[in-house]
Design a protein around this motif. Structure first.
Motif, PDB file in Angstrom:
ATOM      1  N   UNK A 112       0.835  -1.207   0.000  1.00 12.88           N
ATOM      2  CA  UNK A 112       0.000   0.000   0.000  1.00 12.88           C
ATOM      3  C   UNK A 112       0.865   1.250   0.000  1.00 12.88           C
ATOM      4  N   UNK A 113       1.881   1.273   0.864  1.00  9.01           N
ATOM      5  CA  UNK A 113       2.760   2.445   0.940  1.00  9.01           C
ATOM      6  C   UNK A 113       3.530   2.650  -0.362  1.00  9.01           C
ATOM      7  N   UNK A 114       4.033   1.532  -0.933  1.00  4.21           N
ATOM      8  CA  UNK A 114       4.764   1.622  -2.199  1.00  4.21           C
ATOM      9  C   UNK A 114       3.879   2.218  -3.286  1.00  4.21           C
ATOM     10  N   UNK A 115       2.656   1.709  -3.396  1.00  3.82           N
ATOM     11  CA  UNK A 115       1.739   2.178  -4.435  1.00  3.82           C
ATOM     12  C   UNK A 115       1.393   3.648  -4.235  1.00  3.82           C
ATOM     13  N   UNK A 116       1.193   4.066  -2.984  1.00  2.00           N
ATOM     14  CA  UNK A 116       0.848   5.463  -2.706  1.00  2.00           C
ATOM     15  C   UNK A 116       1.982   6.399  -3.111  1.00  2.00           C
ATOM     16  N   UNK A 117       3.216   6.056  -2.709  1.00  4.52           N
ATOM     17  CA  UNK A 117       4.365   6.897  -3.054  1.00  4.52           C
ATOM     18  C   UNK A 117       4.562   6.962  -4.566  1.00  4.52           C
ATOM     19  N   UNK A 118       4.430   5.810  -5.234  1.00  5.47           N
ATOM     20  CA  UNK A 118       4.608   5.778  -6.689  1.00  5.47           C
ATOM     21  C   UNK A 118       3.529   6.597  -7.393  1.00  5.47           C
ATOM     22  N   UNK A 119       2.286   6.507  -6.906  1.00  5.74           N
ATOM     23  CA  UNK A 119       1.185   7.265  -7.516  1.00  5.74           C
ATOM     24  C   UNK A 119       1.402   8.767  -7.351  1.00  5.74           C
ATOM     25  N   UNK A 120       1.862   9.194  -6.174  1.00  5.97           N
ATOM     26  CA  UNK A 120       2.130  10.620  -5.956  1.00  5.97           C
ATOM     27  C   UNK A 120       3.219  11.129  -6.903  1.00  5.97           C
ATOM     28  N   UNK A 121       4.247  10.309  -7.122  1.00  5.38           N
ATOM     29  CA  UNK A 121       5.314  10.686  -8.042  1.00  5.38           C
ATOM     30  C   UNK A 121       4.784  10.802  -9.467  1.00  5.38           C
ATOM     31  N   UNK A 122       3.970   9.810  -9.879  1.00  6.19           N
ATOM     32  CA  UNK A 122       3.397   9.829 -11.235  1.00  6.19           C
ATOM     33  C   UNK A 122       2.520  11.060 -11.437  1.00  6.19           C
ATOM     34  N   UNK A 123       1.706  11.369 -10.438  1.00  5.56           N
ATOM     35  CA  UNK A 123       0.812  12.523 -10.572  1.00  5.56           C
ATOM     36  C   UNK A 123       1.581  13.844 -10.542  1.00  5.56           C
ATOM     37  N   UNK A 124       2.701  13.854  -9.844  1.00  2.00           N
ATOM     38  CA  UNK A 124       3.531  15.061  -9.831  1.00  2.00           C
ATOM     39  C   UNK A 124       4.056  15.360 -11.239  1.00  2.00           C
ATOM     40  N   UNK A 125       4.379  14.300 -11.998  1.00  2.00           N
ATOM     41  CA  UNK A 125       4.857  14.519 -13.373  1.00  2.00           C
ATOM     42  C   UNK A 125       3.700  14.792 -14.327  1.00  2.00           C
ATOM     43  N   UNK A 132      10.700   5.234   1.886  1.00  2.00           N
ATOM     44  CA  UNK A 132      10.327   4.933   0.506  1.00  2.00           C
ATOM     45  C   UNK A 132      10.636   6.154  -0.362  1.00  2.00           C
ATOM     46  N   UNK A 133      11.365   5.905  -1.440  1.00  2.00           N
ATOM     47  CA  UNK A 133      11.693   6.977  -2.384  1.00  2.00           C
ATOM     48  C   UNK A 133      11.202   6.550  -3.764  1.00  2.00           C
ATOM     49  N   UNK A 134      10.359   7.389  -4.363  1.00  2.00           N
ATOM     50  CA  UNK A 134       9.793   7.092  -5.680  1.00  2.00           C
ATOM     51  C   UNK A 134      10.062   8.241  -6.634  1.00  2.00           C
ATOM     52  N   UNK A 135      10.358   7.901  -7.898  1.00  2.00           N
ATOM     53  CA  UNK A 135      10.514   8.939  -8.919  1.00  2.00           C
ATOM     54  C   UNK A 135      10.247   8.342 -10.296  1.00  2.00           C
ATOM     55  N   UNK A 136       9.768   9.179 -11.183  1.00  2.00           N
ATOM     56  CA  UNK A 136       9.462   8.741 -12.547  1.00  2.00           C
ATOM     57  C   UNK A 136      10.772   8.534 -13.302  1.00  2.00           C
TER      58      UNK A 136
END
Length: 557
Positions: free
Chosen positions: A34-47, A74-78
């Motif tokens: 859940x945390x991974x998906x949330x962080x990844x989604x926030x990164x995707x929406x930021x781009x 957790x660190x996520x980036x496009x």
């Protein structure tokens, strides 16, 4: 680039509370997903600048468990944006606040799709990588995308060669569990807390529910508490929303000596009176059962159900073989000889991926030093630990596609490279990958000609600005063992990258990476790197210009 911060980067830190854990006081994988998906989604929406939904998540390997009181970072980036989808890379680590130690937990790659208004089609803005790491991830993202598409076909090919009975008879165990005894079915009602601001169910929530039913199915086989080690790719086939009912079905597909695969299927329906259901998602999860010393226990034998059960059993065996082959390819030490990896159907996708990825990683390095320049030819060197890499660069009047087709045909290499005596195509793996047996003109230290078995992987540009790629690496084929009349040579990473710079000009760069074990071959090996490299690549230029019309004919045919 010092001080650079990726504009799409999202960082999340979570303190693990008792409510996040399983019976052992360890963070549940479902909560982590859940945390991974949330962080990844926030990164995707930021781009993207608009809502995004999870389309798929690549395989995830969990290296460590996380305990109550520890912190998950957790660190996520496009990594790269395509037309309407993008790849987001996620790095997960955990730290102990008492002693300050940190450990890597897993790395994940998720694909997200931008969602605009119902009638509007979203076209994402391109991502411009800045640092060496970003350039590598950007370049390799296209290759990962290609591998995802080829995965299903590879499984089908392996399944056709996998007899069920021989696998069952190879295990000696007093306990045999019928697969139907591990079957689990559960239903969930999608409520507002389970959905995003668009009303679509969070992908991470669905993954968490899938992990829950998979754990129950695994427990029914081993009558113990299993530990999730690996998740095969999640692929979301369609959306679900608030008010939907999700049905989760899980069953153990196959039990190996120390691990088992559980398959999970998710279906959605809107009303209780609906007869048909929508297939939302499927995934495969690999569990182990650990003893008191943390070592995997031997598992019971699984007896598959006839029909679909036998198909799932065989597919699980194929996936396990691919996982083992993949680990072998990745774990091979580049500083050790032999460098070659045995080629077969189960690892062909990963070997091709590894071949292209190694070259693209080398291309993205930033510490190249100009060693010499002579006319239009430049030679660069790069020294890293036990590696010495060389880049030879030239610009000429030829179409990039023409150069790509000519340079990827090793059967014509002898026409411009005097180190080649002959090159035989021994296997056409697919339209982009070929295996050649090459015999060199040059004598080895033992005064014998060298020969090579080489995998050639070709890639056309994924988008504007990408190069054409021709990657070489040594492989091992049972049909072409080393022979006493030759000295078997090996190449770890070499190949061409070809950029269309203008309508008329193309830049051709050749790369070669050597290790301490093969540095003695640097002047005489398959790469054609010698003290006379200038004349070799001058001959290469003449060959390309002379035969460029032939390349047009090949492409049209």
């Amino acid at each position: 680039m010092e001080g650079h911060r990726n504009a799409t980067e999202v960082q999340m830190s979570q303190l693990v509370q008792p409510c996040h854990t399983n019976y052992r006081g360890e963070l549940s994988v479902g909560q982590l997903l859940k945390w991974i998906d949330t962080a990844a989604c926030l990164s995707a929406e930021r781009h993207a600048g608009c809502p995004c939904v999870t389309a798929s998540v690549d395989d995830i390997y969990f290296e460590h468990t996380i305990s109550v009181g520890q912190v998950v970072n957790i660190k996520a980036k496009v990594n790269r944006a395509f037309n309407s989808s993008m790849e987001v890379g996620v790095q997960v680590s955990h730290e102990d606040l008492c002693n300050g130690e940190q450990w890597n937990v897993c790395k994940a790659y998720a694909t997200f799709v931008a969602q605009g208004k119902p009638s509007a089609k979203i076209k994402l803005k391109p991502l411009v990588p800045q640092t060496e790491e970003e350039k590598i991830e950007y370049s390799i993202a296209a290759e990962r995308r290609r591998m995802r598409l080829a995965h299903a076909d590879t499984i089908k090919g392996l399944v056709s060669k996998s007899p069920v009975l021989s696998e069952l008879e190879s295990r000696v165990c007093h306990t045999v569990v019928p697969a139907e005894e591990t079957r689990v079915e559960s239903v969930e009602l999608i409520l507002p807390p389970h959905a995003n601001h668009q009303g679509n169910t969070f992908g991470g929530q669905i993954m968490a529910w899938m992990e829950n039913v998979a754990t129950i199915a695994a427990s029914r086989l081993c009558h113990s508490h299993p530990t999730l080690r690996t998740i095969e790719m999640f692929h979301f086939r369609g959306p679900s929303e608030v008010g939907d009912r999700l049905v989760f079905k899980a069953i153990v597909n196959n039990a190996f000596k120390n691990s088992m695969e559980v398959g999970v299927c998710v279906e959605a329906y809107r009303h209780e009176m609906e007869v048909s259901r929508r297939h939302i998602n499927s995934a495969f999860m690999i569990f182990v059962v650990l003893d008191e010393e943390g070592q995997p226990r031997t598992l019971p034998v699984l007896k598959p159900e006839p029909g679909d059960g036998e198909r799932r059993f065989k597919e699980a065996s194929a996936r396990q073989k691919m996982r083992l082959d993949r680990k072998y390819v990745i774990s091979c030490k580049h500083t050790e000889v032999p460098l070659s990896v045995p080629w077969d159907e189960s690892n062909k996708v990963y070997l091709s991926y590894n071949n292209v990825t190694a070259l693209k990683t080398l291309v993205a390095k930033t510490d190249w030093v100009l060693a010499s320049e002579r006319g239009k030819f430049k030679i660069y060197t790069l020294e890293e630990d036990t590696f010495l890499s060389i880049r030879i660069e030239m610009t000429m009047c030829i179409d990039a596609m023409q150069a790509f087709l000519l340079l990827s045909d090793l059967q014509r290499r002898h026409e411009w490279d005097r180190h080649y005596a002959s090159s035989e195509l021994v296997q056409q793996v697919d339209k982009d990958d070929m295996i050649y047996h090459v015999i060199s003109q040059t004598m080895s230290d033992e005064n014998k000609p060298q020969d090579f078995v080489v995998l050639v992987s070709r890639r056309k540009p994924c988008s504007k600005g990408d190069p054409y790629v021709v990657a070489f690496r040594s492989v091992t084929l049972p049909t072409h063992p080393a022979k006493p009349e030759y000295t078997r040579g090996e190449t770890l990473c070499s190949g061409f990258c070809i950029w269309q710079e203008t309508d008329e000009l193309t830049k051709v760069s050749y790369y070669h990476q050597a290790t301490s074990g093969v540095l003695t071959y640097i002047t005489t090996n398959i790469a054609g790197l010698s003290s006379s490299f200038h004349s070799t690549f001058q001959a290469c230029e003449q060959f390309l210009l002379k035969n460029k019309d032939d390349a047009h004919v090949e492409e049209q045919s």
